[in-house]
Design a protein around this motif. Sequence first.
Motif, PDB file in Angstrom:
ATOM      1  N   LEU A 162     -18.027  20.228  15.909  1.00 14.32           N
ATOM      2  CA  LEU A 162     -18.361  18.889  16.407  1.00 14.32           C
ATOM      3  C   LEU A 162     -18.412  18.889  17.933  1.00 14.32           C
ATOM      4  N   ASN A 163     -19.219  18.001  18.483  1.00 16.09           N
ATOM      5  CA  ASN A 163     -19.332  17.884  19.930  1.00 16.09           C
ATOM      6  C   ASN A 163     -18.148  17.131  20.538  1.00 16.09           C
TER       7      ASN A 163
ATOM      8  N   PRO B  82     -14.846  16.098  18.842  1.00 18.30           N
ATOM      9  CA  PRO B  82     -13.935  16.016  17.696  1.00 18.30           C
ATOM     10  C   PRO B  82     -12.838  14.970  17.862  1.00 18.30           C
TER      11      PRO B  82
ATOM     12  N   VAL C 143     -14.290  11.563  17.236  1.00 16.89           N
ATOM     13  CA  VAL C 143     -14.542  11.369  15.801  1.00 16.89           C
ATOM     14  C   VAL C 143     -13.244  11.033  15.084  1.00 16.89           C
TER      15      VAL C 143
ATOM     16  N   THR D  98     -21.591  10.506  12.356  1.00 15.68           N
ATOM     17  CA  THR D  98     -20.667   9.878  13.310  1.00 15.68           C
ATOM     18  C   THR D  98     -20.622  10.665  14.612  1.00 15.68           C
ATOM     19  N   ASP D  99     -20.477  11.984  14.519  1.00 13.52           N
ATOM     20  CA  ASP D  99     -20.427  12.814  15.725  1.00 13.52           C
ATOM     21  C   ASP D  99     -21.760  12.763  16.471  1.00 13.52           C
TER      22      ASP D  99
ATOM     23  N   THR E 279     -22.075  11.403  20.236  1.00 15.78           N
ATOM     24  CA  THR E 279     -22.718  12.269  21.234  1.00 15.78           C
ATOM     25  C   THR E 279     -23.864  11.537  21.909  1.00 15.78           C
TER      26      THR E 279
ATOM     27  N   ASP F  36     -14.204  13.373  25.913  1.00  8.14           N
ATOM     28  CA  ASP F  36     -13.657  13.346  24.558  1.00  8.14           C
ATOM     29  C   ASP F  36     -12.168  13.022  24.550  1.00  8.14           C
TER      30      ASP F  36
ATOM     31  N   ASP G 158     -16.431   6.066  20.865  1.00  6.50           N
ATOM     32  CA  ASP G 158     -16.044   5.752  19.485  1.00  6.50           C
ATOM     33  C   ASP G 158     -15.744   4.269  19.325  1.00  6.50           C
TER      34      ASP G 158
END
Length: 468
Positions: free
Chosen positions: A43-44, A46, A49, A125-126, A130, A150, A160
């Motif tokens: 994942l870009n 994580p 997410v 979602t990821d 992103t 992140d 998010d």
Amino acid sequence: MKAFQYFVVIFFAILPLVIYPQDVKVGREITTALMDNTYLSKLNFPKSVIRFYTDNYSGDSWTDSQQGLDQSEIALALLARADHYGLSLSGYHLESLSFKKLKQWRDYPSEKNQKERAVFDILLTDGLITFINHLHFGKYNPLYNSSRIDSSRTNGFCADEILSAARLRADFQGEIHNAQPKIKAYRDLQAYLDRYRSENKATATKAVMDKITINMERLRWISTQSENYIMVNIPSYTLEFHQGDEVTDFKVVVGKPTTETPILESEIEYFSTAPDWRVPQSIFRNEILPEILKDMSYLADHHYTVYDGAGNEVIVNASTRRQIRNNPTKYSVRQSSGEDNALGAVVFRFQNPHAVYVHDTPQKQFFNRGKRALSHGCIRVENADRLAAMLLSYDDSEYRISELDYAIQSYEKKDFVLSKPLPIIITYLTCLIKNGKPTLYTDIYQSDKLLQDKLNQNTTPSRIAYDF
């Protein structure tokens, strides 16, 4: 890393308690997948997410047949149209996402595809997180890399949270769009690019399209959200004073390619009339000292004074001139205010690590030139007195304009402190939309190629499918 793993294990041990019954099986698969570090490494973002499913997951997956198609299809369409926003199509998991799969799972839910649905859900979602981060920060932001973004909220922004809020809104797409910069230059470029992509017109070359995407990326690096700001664009040799939809232009002189004006953001807190000029050491050593050594009258003719390390004025004669020549770093030079002062009648100050500022100049003739990369890095502005008066009006201090005029005309030293500091942006844009069409500017610092090479990396979606 161990702390991160511990957080994942503890959280996902309790996650099933907050998942609604209608999608418990997909929720459990999501829980299991996000406890797998091998999977997380794909994942870009994580941590983002995990926060999304931790804080906001209500049990409705993107593939839930009870939720309806609209929001999930809009989400997938946004990623598939990333090029309409000046972004490449790579990096959003499009090789693993498809409208066909989405519709199939909605129309024919099955106990056999729970794991596959969970993977699809997480990748979508990821991909969206992103996309939101790239819309807001850009992909190659020199200040904020993906790891930093992140980890936590950055300048009040959290992708998010944006995504979670969007899922609760009727205008899902509009909420995502709001992540983009508000600056007019960006909005103009984005509108032009979207129209060009949608209409598929051949009215602009690939080179022009590349310039648009390069400069949209640069504009995403700007954090200013105010509708009032000053923007200096180096390649166009202009300063724009934005007050809502009203824009006032000024010509500027910027740094030479050997002494570039830096890209930065700050706030103008005050400006001063009749400033002294504390000459930078590099200019003193390389330009003024050779003149002093050649001509004893040079200092007096140009209103310069030499000071020692303790701040005491130095009387320059044959003896002290030799000392200055042998140990120039122990001395400094200051130019007194007046008609010949390099800073002119007014200087605009703002905090920055480069010690640059915007200022007036006695060399007005340079504003008649088309190419104005002539300074040592600071920015000379035409009609500085007008800009100063506009700042006072912006600050609701029109009553001080007459005081300003007198101070400028009489070379009286005075500070004008703003009660509302004004954001200033110094940027490097080689393409802007003027009168509805792209206008290109000379890449005077040769900065476009490096960024273009980065943006050209992986410009198409990978065809390697994930296998989890």
